[in-house]
Design a protein around this motif. Structure first.
Motif, PDB file in Angstrom:
ATOM      1  N   UNK A 187       0.826  -1.214   0.000  1.00  0.00           N
ATOM      2  CA  UNK A 187       0.000   0.000   0.000  1.00  0.00           C
ATOM      3  C   UNK A 187       0.863   1.268   0.000  1.00  0.00           C
ATOM      4  N   UNK A 188       2.181   1.104   0.240  1.00  0.00           N
ATOM      5  CA  UNK A 188       3.088   2.269   0.172  1.00  0.00           C
ATOM      6  C   UNK A 188       3.822   2.261  -1.173  1.00  0.00           C
ATOM      7  N   UNK A 189       4.364   1.100  -1.501  1.00  0.00           N
ATOM      8  CA  UNK A 189       4.986   0.939  -2.822  1.00  0.00           C
ATOM      9  C   UNK A 189       4.107  -0.056  -3.589  1.00  0.00           C
ATOM     10  N   UNK A 190       3.038   0.441  -4.264  1.00  0.00           N
ATOM     11  CA  UNK A 190       2.042  -0.463  -4.855  1.00  0.00           C
ATOM     12  C   UNK A 190       2.624  -1.355  -5.949  1.00  0.00           C
ATOM     13  N   UNK A 191       2.034  -2.573  -6.054  1.00  0.00           N
ATOM     14  CA  UNK A 191       2.450  -3.458  -7.147  1.00  0.00           C
ATOM     15  C   UNK A 191       1.861  -2.925  -8.463  1.00  0.00           C
ATOM     16  N   UNK A 192       2.271  -3.543  -9.551  1.00  0.00           N
ATOM     17  CA  UNK A 192       1.889  -3.035 -10.875  1.00  0.00           C
ATOM     18  C   UNK A 192       0.378  -2.965 -11.085  1.00  0.00           C
ATOM     19  N   UNK A 193      -0.287  -3.997 -10.596  1.00  0.00           N
ATOM     20  CA  UNK A 193      -1.737  -4.078 -10.803  1.00  0.00           C
ATOM     21  C   UNK A 193      -2.442  -2.930 -10.066  1.00  0.00           C
ATOM     22  N   UNK A 194      -2.014  -2.661  -8.843  1.00  0.00           N
ATOM     23  CA  UNK A 194      -2.608  -1.560  -8.078  1.00  0.00           C
ATOM     24  C   UNK A 194      -2.241  -0.230  -8.735  1.00  0.00           C
TER      25      UNK A 194
END
Ligand code: N2P
Length: 385
Positions: free
Chosen positions: A351-358
């Motif tokens: 939620x701080x360093x979002x993954x690609x999908x987010x």
């Protein structure tokens, strides 16, 4: 804990219910006190500081930023190293920052607008150009952030932090995380937490979330879409505890609110106090922003002020200081060189360093041009109805 105490003191001062003075008051609080007292009259202000015996050899720098957006120890460390005292003053939204400058505040040296506001201020000639040759640390930034659309090639500002605007909640109330804006904007669902929901006191953010929920662009300029968003917000207004940008995480900690539209880092810091508090980027998507260190044109006209400013920017952009700062505010850093010093739990937090999908579900707010007037009118309707 320290952060909560300091923030409470700042808030108390700002709303004027406590006199924040005396030797036991943290430095950051004193700084707000001084700034509130008269940054528009820098000369008077400096004279007062001198009289109080507090003027440092290196002079004073006025830093206008968001609440709880810097580790206060950094002020002390910087002053010890350079002799420059930093006076912090707080704004609650980009619009407040803009209004203050347009109203004639000339004392601020470094300000921290978000992406769309940087673009607007550049267009209006409010920001000085950045002389990158004066920054030893310029190479520390992640190339993803060095040519942003709102400030091509960082001609004016340095990126400071970035993050998202989602929902803060308390696990005591949920078996599964509230992964939809519907929990706030659908009146039937909002009713479950009637009087216990806070929204940011921020026109662009509140419209942005409502528009995303409706399936529109977060920065639309279409009047019919905006009217729909306004009506949606008015439809749940009776369930809103407050519009709040500076203390909403404290309201979650006291339990006065159970759902908050909020900025990622603020909610994660509250989580440090109460592990039941958590943050989610809803399935419909969310606003993402980059906040930037920018120099005002007024400050740039004075070489002594500029000397202090470049020292401050270089200091904040140092890998060790940027890491220390991230570890305190819990927002993502655009400083690649800082990564080694950033806590693993922050770096690995999606939620701080979002993954690609987010990441694909995030939107910048963007500039509005003439539609600013529509937003302001409808925002007033929301706030006053
Ligand atoms: C920190 C505020 C984050 C800034 N309290 C959002 N642009």
């Amino acid at each position: 804990m320290k952060k909560i105490i300091i923030s409470t003191l700042i808030i108390l001062f700002v709303i004027g219910v406590a006199a924040c003075s005396g030797d036991d008051v943290p430095e950051a609080t004193k700084a707000v006190d001084t700034a509130e007292a008269g940054v528009e009259e820098a000369e008077v202000e400096e004279a007062e500081v001198e009289e109080a015996g507090g003027e440092e050899e290196g002079g004073t720098l006025y830093f206008y930023t968001w609440s709880e957006y810097i580790d206060p120890d950094i002020f002390t460390q910087f002053e010890e190293e350079t002799g420059i005292r930093v006076v912090e003053d707080i704004f609650g939204s980009n619009e407040d920052l803009y209004a203050k400058l347009v109203a004639g505040a000339t004392g601020y040296d470094v300000i921290v607008p978000s992406d769309y506001m940087v673009a607007m201020m550049i267009e209006e000639g409010m920001l000085a150009e950045l002389d990158q040759s004066r920054l030893e640390t310029i190479g520390n930034l992640d190339p993803t952030f060095t040519n942003p659309p709102f400030d091509p090639n960082m001609e004016h500002c340095l990126p400071y932090f970035w993050g998202t605007t989602g929902i803060g909640f308390n696990w005591e109330d949920w078996e599964e995380a509230p992964d939809s804006w519907a929990y706030i904007f659908d009146p039937e669902l909002a009713q479950n937490f009637s009087g216990q929901i806070s929204l940011l006191d921020d026109m662009r953010e509140v419209f942005g979330a409502a528009l995303i929920y409706l399936g529109y662009s977060a920065g639309t300029t279409d009047e019919a879409e905006l009217a729909e968003a306004r009506d949606l917000i008015l439809g749940i207004k009776e369930h809103i505890y407050s519009f709040e940008s500076d203390t909403y995480e404290d309201l979650m900690l006291t339990g006065e609110t159970r759902l908050s539209q909020g900025w990622s880092g603020d909610i994660f810091v509250a989580q440090g106090e109460d592990e039941n508090i958590d943050y989610i980027i809803p399935s419909e998507g969310a606003v993402m922003w980059v906040d930037n260190l920018c120099i005002t044109v007024d400050a740039a006209a004075d070489p002594e002020r500029l000397d202090r400013i470049y020292k401050w920017l270089d200091y904040l952009n140092r890998p060790d200081i940027a890491a220390q700062n991230t570890n305190w505010v819990w927002y993502a850093s655009p400083n690649a060189a800082a990564e080694d010093g950033i806590l693993e739990e922050i770096l690995s937090y999606p939620a701080i360093y979002p993954d690609e999908e987010t990441f694909a579900r995030l939107q910048y707010l963007g500039t509005l041009g003439d539609a600013t007037e529509i937003y302001s009118r409808m925002w007033t309707e929301i706030k006053t109805e």
